[in-house]
Each structure stands twice: as C-alpha cells, then as structure tokens.
Design an enzyme around this catalytic site. Structure first.
Site, PDB file in Angstrom:
ATOM      1  N   GLY A 197       0.796  -1.212   0.000  1.00 41.46           N
ATOM      2  CA  GLY A 197       0.000   0.000   0.000  1.00 41.46           C
ATOM      3  C   GLY A 197       0.834   1.270   0.000  1.00 41.46           C
ATOM      4  O   GLY A 197       0.378   2.320  -0.452  1.00 41.46           O
ATOM      5  N   GLU A 230      26.377  -2.652  14.311  1.00 41.74           N
ATOM      6  CA  GLU A 230      26.633  -1.890  15.528  1.00 41.74           C
ATOM      7  C   GLU A 230      25.368  -1.319  16.150  1.00 41.74           C
ATOM      8  O   GLU A 230      25.281  -1.192  17.365  1.00 41.74           O
ATOM      9  CB  GLU A 230      27.613  -0.745  15.242  1.00 41.74           C
ATOM     10  CG  GLU A 230      29.022  -1.196  14.954  1.00 41.74           C
ATOM     11  CD  GLU A 230      29.948  -0.034  14.634  1.00 41.74           C
ATOM     12  OE1 GLU A 230      29.550   1.135  14.824  1.00 41.74           O
ATOM     13  OE2 GLU A 230      31.076  -0.306  14.210  1.00 41.74           O
TER      14      GLU A 230
END
Length: 177
Positions: free
Chosen positions: A97, A120
C-alpha cells in the site's frame, strides 16, 4: 536507507491522486532450522512500535548482492550460523500500500557454526524454539511480525507434510511386514 517519494497520479477512472511511496531495495529473511528441528529467532527492539519483537533473521539486500547472499549474511551476522542448504520458500511484498519492498524468504538447514558479528546499531538476543513452542507463540500473539509469521507458517506446514509422509510410509511398511 530507503527513499520516500510523493507521486501525483491519475487513476484508471481518471481521478487525480497523490501516492506516497517508500522505495526499498528489497530484503531477505531466513528460517534457521537446527538438526533437531528447533528454530532460531532473534529478539530486538523496534523503534517505530516501541517494543521488542521475536523475528526471523533478516535484512536489506545490499547493492550488488543477491537475496540468497543477503539471507546467508544475515543468518551469520544475527545468529552465528552458516547454512549447508538454503532453500527459497517464497517472495512477497511486505506492505504494497505504501512500499515496494519485495522480501525473499529462505529455509536454512544443515547449520554450521559461524561468527556472529551483527550491525553496531542492532541489539539482538537469539532464542531457540521447538515447533510446538512456535505454534504456541503464534497462537498467543507473541509473534506479530509479518515476515516471521509467514516464514514460520510455511516451515510448520512443511514439517507437518514431512511427518505425515513418514507416518504413511511407516503404516505401509507395517502392513507389508
């Protein structure tokens, strides 16, 4: 990174409309199955919804990378295993959508230890669940991530088909013996 676009379109009926689109490079997710049939999931905090979710290892496809390579990379980075066998289960649009992300879903078997070196900025914990536990987590609403629900339902269906085939073969063998 993803790009956001705002497009002015004309629908098939001639109506003018605006469509906001998240342009995504695509992704891959993997159902990691241990030799005893248990599945590994990661738990991580998801900022947009402000809660931790149980999910399949997954990530965006890097430039020049195939979805299979992404799945293998994410499997090792997030849960610390390499797949001896990587089988494509499905590909689907996650949220058509407003986003063009195509997610490729894989089943990983014959796992071997690798090196877990996640990104990280990700804080992940790895959890191990039996198929029976996965069914309970799904029914209880503990697993709510779409890619994970799709992947686990496909995996559980494959496992049930496999068990049915083994049971049928055993019954046939007992009749002949």
């Amino acid at each position: 990174m993803i790009d956001l676009t705002v497009d002015r379109i004309t629908t098939a009926s001639g109506t003018q409309a605006v469509r906001e689109v998240a342009v995504h490079p695509g992704g891959a997710a993997v159902v990691p199955v241990l030799s005893n049939g248990d599945v590994l999931l990661v738990e991580q905090f998801r900022y947009p919804i402000r809660q931790s979710l149980l999910e399949l290892p997954a990530g965006k496809v890097d430039p020049g990378e195939t979805p299979e390579e992404t799945a293998a990379r994410e499997l090792e980075e997030e849960v610390g295993f390499r797949a001896g066998r990587l089988e494509k289960l499905a590909a689907f649009y996650t949220t058509p959508g407003f986003c063009n992300e195509l997610l490729h879903l894989f089943l990983a078997r014959d796992l071997e230890p690798g090196s877990r070196a996640g990104d990280e900025d990700e804080e992940l914990s790895v959890h191990r669940y039996s198929p029976e536990q996965l069914e309970k987590l799904i029914r209880s609403g503990r697993i709510v991530d779409a890619k994970t629900l799709i992947g686990l339902h496909l995996f559980l269906a494959i496992e049930k088909d496999h068990k049915s085939n083994i049971d049928a073969q055993d019954a046939q063998d007992n009749q002949q013996g």
